[in-house]
Write an enzyme that holds these catalytic residues in place. Structure first.
Site, PDB file in Angstrom:
ATOM      1  N   TRP A   1      38.945  13.453   3.391  1.00 49.88           N
ATOM      2  CA  TRP A   1      40.043  13.794   4.312  1.00 49.88           C
ATOM      3  C   TRP A   1      39.898  15.245   4.795  1.00 49.88           C
ATOM      4  O   TRP A   1      40.157  15.548   5.953  1.00 49.88           O
ATOM      5  CB  TRP A   1      41.397  13.622   3.607  1.00 49.88           C
ATOM      6  CG  TRP A   1      42.573  13.939   4.477  1.00 49.88           C
ATOM      7  CD1 TRP A   1      43.221  13.079   5.315  1.00 49.88           C
ATOM      8  CD2 TRP A   1      43.248  15.194   4.621  1.00 49.88           C
ATOM      9  NE1 TRP A   1      44.252  13.720   5.959  1.00 49.88           N
ATOM     10  CE2 TRP A   1      44.292  15.022   5.554  1.00 49.88           C
ATOM     11  CE3 TRP A   1      43.073  16.456   4.047  1.00 49.88           C
ATOM     12  CZ2 TRP A   1      45.162  16.049   5.922  1.00 49.88           C
ATOM     13  CZ3 TRP A   1      43.937  17.483   4.414  1.00 49.88           C
ATOM     14  CH2 TRP A   1      44.959  17.273   5.344  1.00 49.88           C
ATOM     15  N   HIS A   2      39.452  16.125   3.896  1.00 49.46           N
ATOM     16  CA  HIS A   2      39.382  17.537   4.260  1.00 49.46           C
ATOM     17  C   HIS A   2      38.240  17.853   5.225  1.00 49.46           C
ATOM     18  O   HIS A   2      38.313  18.844   5.947  1.00 49.46           O
ATOM     19  CB  HIS A   2      39.264  18.408   3.006  1.00 49.46           C
ATOM     20  CG  HIS A   2      40.585  18.647   2.344  1.00 49.46           C
ATOM     21  ND1 HIS A   2      41.099  17.823   1.382  1.00 49.46           N
ATOM     22  CD2 HIS A   2      41.522  19.604   2.540  1.00 49.46           C
ATOM     23  CE1 HIS A   2      42.279  18.265   1.003  1.00 49.46           C
ATOM     24  NE2 HIS A   2      42.566  19.341   1.689  1.00 49.46           N
ATOM     25  N   GLY A   3      37.200  17.051   5.239  1.00 50.87           N
ATOM     26  CA  GLY A   3      36.128  17.358   6.183  1.00 50.87           C
ATOM     27  C   GLY A   3      34.950  16.432   6.075  1.00 50.87           C
ATOM     28  O   GLY A   3      34.712  15.811   5.035  1.00 50.87           O
TER      29      GLY A   3
END
Lengths: 289, 473
Positions: B325-327
């Protein structure tokens, strides 16, 4: 309401204190920059970015040309800040000559906000507010705050008010570091550079202001490590100089200097040894004028 | 439009004035006004992004509607899955297409197969991860029967696009925000004052502390081999503080702006660096995301009500999703896995808040600072993978921390001012964490006023305007 009134009072007080510290500094960058804006009286001024600041040895220039001189180069800045300084200088007196170090890549689009930082405190001087608003129209509102005008400067101001140390030699600051290995050419990579029309417009204004005040102006491009012969980034400045009949001395490809990386501290800057070598070559060229 | 831009602060008083000028009885008009403002501010980033936002909104709205109408469990599951995937599709394409394509390409290349799809050179819509998760969270809540499907399209559009939270969260739940959207608000002075306090503290964290720390961090991290080990360690610790103050600061600004407009958003941070274990850290850090992952990934997988091995597996998968989700980069995946494995370790060792060792240790107060310190160090090391562009660089800087070479330590800019402002963060968080019932003089109105005046003066006097790290997620 009370909250904002207290902030406004603090803001005004902060402005008075910072104005005093700025004009009474004993050393450091604060003193050098205040001197350029408000106190220079030399016949020859040398202006430009860090490449001026670290490449032009003031003492050699003074001794060889028999003129008083001062190096007004400021790291990370260029034509916009120099034009602001020129406006303030010509309000006081008219120097006989100005040498401006303009390497073409100084005219690429980059962070013009930087010029704001050093001109904000002089926004009341004639013409300075116009420069600031040409970069960002909202400056007119922001400058109402003294805290904004001196944003992030209180510690340097206090330090320079207390300490009188300065490593500059009449504005010239040698770099005593030698590149350990051949630096890479700044412009070999495929980055796309875009010319900044605002900066180019200030080149024209700078020339016009000098001509208006009968100041002899010479543009110069100091050596740059490994500049490829096909590089064309000096062309826009050269063409403005041709159009305005201003001499342009191009040392950017001077092989005697650029072929030896030991004359450099990094890709864009000469070290002290390279600066002496270059300044002597510049003097020889200037004697032809 | 970023809350940190001067333009936003020029238009916000107008938004505030017009919003409260609309009479309470015209609540629908107020909501339409907020939708208009939210979309206009969002389109200020790039007008085309609004189509993605609208698309995700429409898909989840109809998904929720169909789920409510359909009573058969089998088809409800298929509808939920279909609409969840459909609404996550823009996120997958914009954010992960290039990463998946590159990973497949390099994997096949190792096997000697040349295969590559064309890359996409598109900008990622701002806040796509946040609003997609909020909308999908609503859909799954309807599926699980935790909330009923929203019938009023205006309310639902505002729920997904509400401008204070769209770029960086918090990720609100439908049962938190939708009732507030429906309720007509009258201006509450106390709520407005609280909102302003959040706003000033958030601005201080973001532009005075985070961006000032960033000046040092951004110098050292990309050129770590030019710096000695001490400079690298300082940069890592500074980054740990930078990411907290950057994200928490922006969240507080969002909460503050929402508060001024009469809305309560979930507080996303609860002094995470005073956590005594990594498990506790995740109850204090990005609380709205942790809650989303727990409810929509961890619990559906079985949560902790299963065998130990299955529970550990569930934890690892949940943190893998968090990393992704973060990258779109292996560094984020590794960062997520590090946290996952640390949580599993704590569970095995009984170090998690409900664990045996942890409960015994609670009685020994001298262990508390040691546990806080160790958790801080573990989290800081994991942040290296979050910050560096490649796994190689992450391992490079870790190795460099222990190297004895005397690379030059070039003075990084702004460090003096940084060291002056950091105690403000420490004092505030320390007081709130440990001394909230003591130091009563600090609750005196005069001290409060002085504190916020000082913060405001520092925001203008020494604030640095820079980019927001979390906006790229």
């Amino acid at each position: 309401m009370i909250f904002f009134s207290i902030v406004a009072v603090i803001d005004c007080g902060f402005g008075v204190i910072c104005d005093y510290l700025n004009s009474h500094s004993k050393g450091g960058d604060t003193k050098d920059r205040y001197y350029i804006a408000k106190q220079t009286s030399e016949d020859l001024l040398m202006m430009g970015s860090s490449r001026m600041h670290h490449h032009y040895v003031t003492e050699i220039v003074e001794d060889s040309l028999h003129m008083s001189a001062y190096n007004c180069g400021v790291d990370g800045n260029g034509i916009i800040l120099s034009y602001g300084y020129l406006l303030m200088i010509t309000e006081r007196y008219k120097p006989k000559m100005i040498i401006y170090d303009a390497t073409g890549f100084d005219m690429y689009e980059y962070d013009n906000q930087r010029s704001l930082d050093l001109l904000k405190e002089y926004y009341k001087e004639p013409g300075i507010l116009d420069i600031l608003t040409s970069i960002n129209k909202k400056e007119r509102i922001k400058l109402l705050s003294s805290l904004y005008r001196y944003n992030s400067k209180i510690l340097p101001l206090l330090k320079d008010y207390i300490s009188s140390s300065s490593s500059n030699q009449k504005g010239y600051a040698p770099i005593n570091r030698e590149a350990q290995e051949s630096p890479t050419d700044l412009f070999v990579n495929n980055n796309v550079f875009i010319l900044d029309t605002l900066k180019l417009s200030y080149v024209r204004k700078f020339i016009d202001k000098c001509q208006e005040n009968s100041i002899r102006l010479i543009f110069c491009s100091s050596p740059l490590y490994g500049k490829s012969p096909e590089s064309t980034y000096n062309d826009p400045i050269e063409s403005i100089c041709q159009e305005k009949h201003i001499p342009f001395l191009d040392f950017s490809e001077d092989h005697e200097i650029i072929d030896d990386y030991k004359n450099f501290s990094d890709e864009a800057h000469l070290n002290g040894k390279g600066a002496i070598l270059f300044t002597n070559k510049l003097i020889s060229a200037l004697k032809g004028f | 439009m970023s809350f940190l831009s001067f333009n936003f602060w020029l238009v916000f008083p107008i938004i505030f004035g017009l919003y409260w000028l609309i009479p309470v009885r015209y609540n629908t008009l107020r909501k339409v006004f907020l939708i208009l403002v939210s979309y206009l501010l969002y389109m200020n980033w790039k007008p085309a992004f609004a189509l993605v936002l609208l698309g995700v909104t429409v898909i989840t709205y109809f998904g929720g509607y169909l789920l409510e109408k359909n009573k058969k469990e089998g088809s409800r599951k298929r509808i939920a899955l279909f609409f969840a995937i459909l609404s996550l599709l823009p996120l997958l394409v914009f954010k992960y297409y290039n990463f998946i394509n590159d990973s497949i390409h390099s994997g096949l290349e190792h096997l000697g197969v040349a295969f590559n799809l064309p890359g996409l050179n598109w900008a990622i819509p701002v806040g796509i991860s946040f609003f997609s998760f909020q909308a999908v969270g609503y859909l799954l809540d309807v599926y699980h029967g935790k909330t009923s499907a929203e019938k009023n399209i205006i309310d639902y559009i505002l729920f997904v696009s509400f401008f204070p939270q769209i770029t960086s969260g918090p990720i609100s739940k439908a049962d938190e925000l939708l009732p507030q959207i429906k309720k007509p608000h009258t201006f509450d002075y106390e709520q407005g004052k609280q909102g302003l306090k959040f706003l000033v503290w958030g601005m201080f964290l973001k532009i005075v502390i985070a961006d000032r720390l960033g000046l040092y961090v951004d110098n050292v991290f990309p050129n770590y081999d030019h710096y000695n080990s001490v400079a690298c360690i300082v940069a890592i610790l500074f980054y740990t503080l930078q990411i907290y103050t950057d994200f928490a600061g922006y969240s507080y600004i969002a909460i503050g702006i929402a508060g001024i407009l009469g809305f309560d958003l979930i507080n996303n941070f609860n002094r995470p660096y005073f956590a005594q274990s990594v498990s506790e850290f995740w109850r204090r850090w990005h609380i709205s995301l942790t809650r989303w992952l727990t409810q929509n990934i961890y619990i559906p997988l079985g949560g902790s009500r299963c065998s130990n091995f299955r529970c550990w597996f569930n934890i690892i998968i949940t943190f893998l999703v968090s990393g992704i989700w973060h990258g779109a980069n292996w560094t984020f995946i590794i960062w997520g896995l590090i946290h996952g494995f640390l949580l599993v370790f704590e569970r095995i060792a009984g170090l998690n808040p409900k664990g045996k060792v942890s409960q015994t240790a609670d009685s020994k107060k001298y262990l508390k600072p040691i546990r806080i310190f160790l958790t801080f160090i573990l989290v800081s090391v994991a942040w290296i993978f979050f910050r560096m562009p490649t796994v190689g660089d992450s391992l490079g800087i870790i190795g460099h921390m222990f190297s004895a070479d005397n690379a030059s330590t070039i003075a990084a800019s702004g460090i003096n001012t940084t060291l002056i402002v950091l105690p403000f963060l420490f004092v505030k968080d320390f007081k709130d964490e440990f001394l909230s019932t003591r130091l009563k003089f600090m609750n005196h109105p005069a001290v409060h006023w002085a504190w916020y005046v000082l913060l405001f003066v520092m925001i203008i006097g020494i604030g640095v305007l820079d980019k927001f790290i979390y906006v790229s997620f």
